[in-house]
Design a protein around this motif. Sequence first.
Motif, PDB file in Angstrom:
ATOM      1  N   UNK A  96      -1.056  -2.055   5.576  1.00 12.21           N
ATOM      2  CA  UNK A  96      -1.076  -2.796   4.322  1.00 12.21           C
ATOM      3  C   UNK A  96      -1.370  -1.882   3.140  1.00 12.21           C
ATOM      4  N   UNK A  97      -2.250  -0.909   3.328  1.00 10.15           N
ATOM      5  CA  UNK A  97      -2.507   0.055   2.261  1.00 10.15           C
ATOM      6  C   UNK A  97      -1.244   0.819   1.911  1.00 10.15           C
ATOM      7  N   UNK A  98      -0.468   1.157   2.920  1.00 11.07           N
ATOM      8  CA  UNK A  98       0.787   1.859   2.679  1.00 11.07           C
ATOM      9  C   UNK A  98       1.774   0.965   1.931  1.00 11.07           C
ATOM     10  N   UNK A  99       1.887  -0.299   2.339  1.00 11.84           N
ATOM     11  CA  UNK A  99       2.825  -1.223   1.692  1.00 11.84           C
ATOM     12  C   UNK A  99       2.448  -1.495   0.242  1.00 11.84           C
ATOM     13  N   UNK A 100       1.162  -1.483  -0.067  1.00 12.02           N
ATOM     14  CA  UNK A 100       0.725  -1.728  -1.444  1.00 12.02           C
ATOM     15  C   UNK A 100       1.116  -0.597  -2.388  1.00 12.02           C
ATOM     16  N   UNK A 101       1.499   0.547  -1.846  1.00 11.97           N
ATOM     17  CA  UNK A 101       1.960   1.660  -2.683  1.00 11.97           C
ATOM     18  C   UNK A 101       3.403   1.470  -3.122  1.00 11.97           C
ATOM     19  N   UNK A 102       4.102   0.505  -2.510  1.00 12.23           N
ATOM     20  CA  UNK A 102       5.490   0.210  -2.881  1.00 12.23           C
ATOM     21  C   UNK A 102       5.526  -0.704  -4.099  1.00 12.23           C
ATOM     22  N   UNK A 103       6.708  -0.765  -4.753  1.00 13.38           N
ATOM     23  CA  UNK A 103       6.900  -1.710  -5.847  1.00 13.38           C
ATOM     24  C   UNK A 103       6.745  -3.137  -5.307  1.00 13.38           C
ATOM     25  N   UNK A 104       6.229  -4.028  -6.136  1.00 14.57           N
ATOM     26  CA  UNK A 104       5.889  -5.375  -5.678  1.00 14.57           C
ATOM     27  C   UNK A 104       7.073  -6.123  -5.093  1.00 14.57           C
ATOM     28  N   UNK A 105       8.256  -5.913  -5.667  1.00 14.22           N
ATOM     29  CA  UNK A 105       9.403  -6.679  -5.201  1.00 14.22           C
ATOM     30  C   UNK A 105      10.082  -6.107  -3.953  1.00 14.22           C
ATOM     31  N   UNK A 106       9.493  -5.080  -3.346  1.00 17.18           N
ATOM     32  CA  UNK A 106       9.960  -4.637  -2.026  1.00 17.18           C
ATOM     33  C   UNK A 106       8.790  -4.523  -1.044  1.00 17.18           C
ATOM     34  N   UNK A 107       7.625  -5.015  -1.420  1.00  9.94           N
ATOM     35  CA  UNK A 107       6.453  -4.857  -0.554  1.00  9.94           C
ATOM     36  C   UNK A 107       6.614  -5.601   0.769  1.00  9.94           C
ATOM     37  N   UNK A 108       7.143  -6.813   0.730  1.00 13.92           N
ATOM     38  CA  UNK A 108       7.312  -7.576   1.969  1.00 13.92           C
ATOM     39  C   UNK A 108       8.298  -6.886   2.900  1.00 13.92           C
ATOM     40  N   UNK A 109       9.386  -6.346   2.335  1.00 17.35           N
ATOM     41  CA  UNK A 109      10.364  -5.636   3.156  1.00 17.35           C
ATOM     42  C   UNK A 109       9.763  -4.359   3.731  1.00 17.35           C
ATOM     43  N   UNK A 110       8.979  -3.645   2.925  1.00 21.06           N
ATOM     44  CA  UNK A 110       8.326  -2.424   3.398  1.00 21.06           C
ATOM     45  C   UNK A 110       7.358  -2.731   4.535  1.00 21.06           C
ATOM     46  N   UNK A 111       6.531  -3.754   4.344  1.00 19.17           N
ATOM     47  CA  UNK A 111       5.571  -4.117   5.387  1.00 19.17           C
ATOM     48  C   UNK A 111       6.302  -4.611   6.632  1.00 19.17           C
ATOM     49  N   UNK A 112       7.414  -5.312   6.431  1.00 20.43           N
ATOM     50  CA  UNK A 112       8.200  -5.781   7.572  1.00 20.43           C
ATOM     51  C   UNK A 112       8.772  -4.613   8.364  1.00 20.43           C
ATOM     52  N   UNK A 113       9.157  -3.544   7.662  1.00 20.84           N
ATOM     53  CA  UNK A 113       9.635  -2.344   8.354  1.00 20.84           C
ATOM     54  C   UNK A 113       8.551  -1.812   9.285  1.00 20.84           C
TER      55      UNK A 113
END
Length: 402
Positions: free
Chosen positions: A337-354
């Motif tokens: 989750x810390x890693x995903x929070x470094x992404x832009x907000x509108x791709x955070x769910x996709x990043x975390x899903x990866x």
Amino acid sequence: MNAKYAVLAMLYFVQGIPYGLQSGLLPIYFRTLGLSFTKISLSKVLYVPWILKMLWAPLVDQYFTKRSWLLLTLYGFVLACLACSLMAPETNFLPVAIVLLLMNFCASIQDIAVDAIAIQLLTQREIGYGNTIQVVAYKLGSVLAGGGLLTFLHHLGWQTLFVGLALLYVVAIGVTWNANLKLKVRFNPQYSWVRFRTLNPCLMLQELLKVPDTLWTVGLVLLYKLGEQGAISMFPLFLLDHSFSPQELGLWNGIVAMIFSIVGSSLGGYLMSKQGNPFSMLKTLMIFRLFSLVFQTLLLVAYEDKKPVFEVAAVLSIFLQHFIAGLVTTLTFSIMMQCAQKAQENIQATHYSLLATLEVLGKLVFSSLAGILVDWLGFVGAFGVFLALSSTSVAYMLSSRR
């Protein structure tokens, strides 16, 4: 409890029910019907939607509201449970498997939506508690569906079990309708695949891998559960073949062991909230986990049926295994989750899903092969492989400079 924590807890709880059914109840139930370890392990194919969820993660990220996706999946759960209540797995194995596949599909969509909500709602200070709620609530759902229902299955019956689960999902629908989930998708022109809503996988992957620490985290989630997952799935089946009854395993492995796992997860969230950096704690815990697996392997070699000292040691090894697993899981999910929070907000769910997809992939592929290893090498040889794989995750952590 904070309102957002309560909503997240409820959503993760109902999301854990399909996993509990298929990891706790069905393997032991199928074994009592005489299925081989290979066939039982191959039933893990039902988890395929969790591997493929990256295909529909951008849709959840960019279209409709998170509440709409949650309600859609909850309605799907209700229909799936009612369908299962009308079929007996002994005579309708394939139709039941298809319905369970549908439940996993719904759960994978729900996971994307709930994770997106959690990433946006939780601050850095709240990640530890938030991931504790995620892991604990998910495991409680698994306990209900796996250990609890296995223990009382012969009293309730297959039909009553799934009607009760359908009613539980109806309650979840009511909570979701009334929850404060006013999260809106915001587009950022920096990300071309977001702006044009394309599903080009190469472009998506390129943008996701640009997020700092993503590659290292990918390696972690692929490796961290390999040996542990094989031992957790196969050791109860070893005990089932050595004088333990399904009811005993439902109690000790399905309920009490999960309580130890929940305690471990809660402790992990507490330590995370105090220290903030889960990396050093995770490194130490992986070493302890390796030693616990060595103990369980030696126990398996020396085990003698119907001797209390071995039975007690076996149960205690399961408790220790689940306690450490709970700690490790919460800390790893905090890193994700810390890693995903470094992404832009509108791709955070996709990043975390990866990351979450790869985490499931690492567990699922080996879980599917664990039974084949046991049929081929026997329990002792298979557990030797589990030890070797567990050592790779320790080596990965020790070699990192983080």
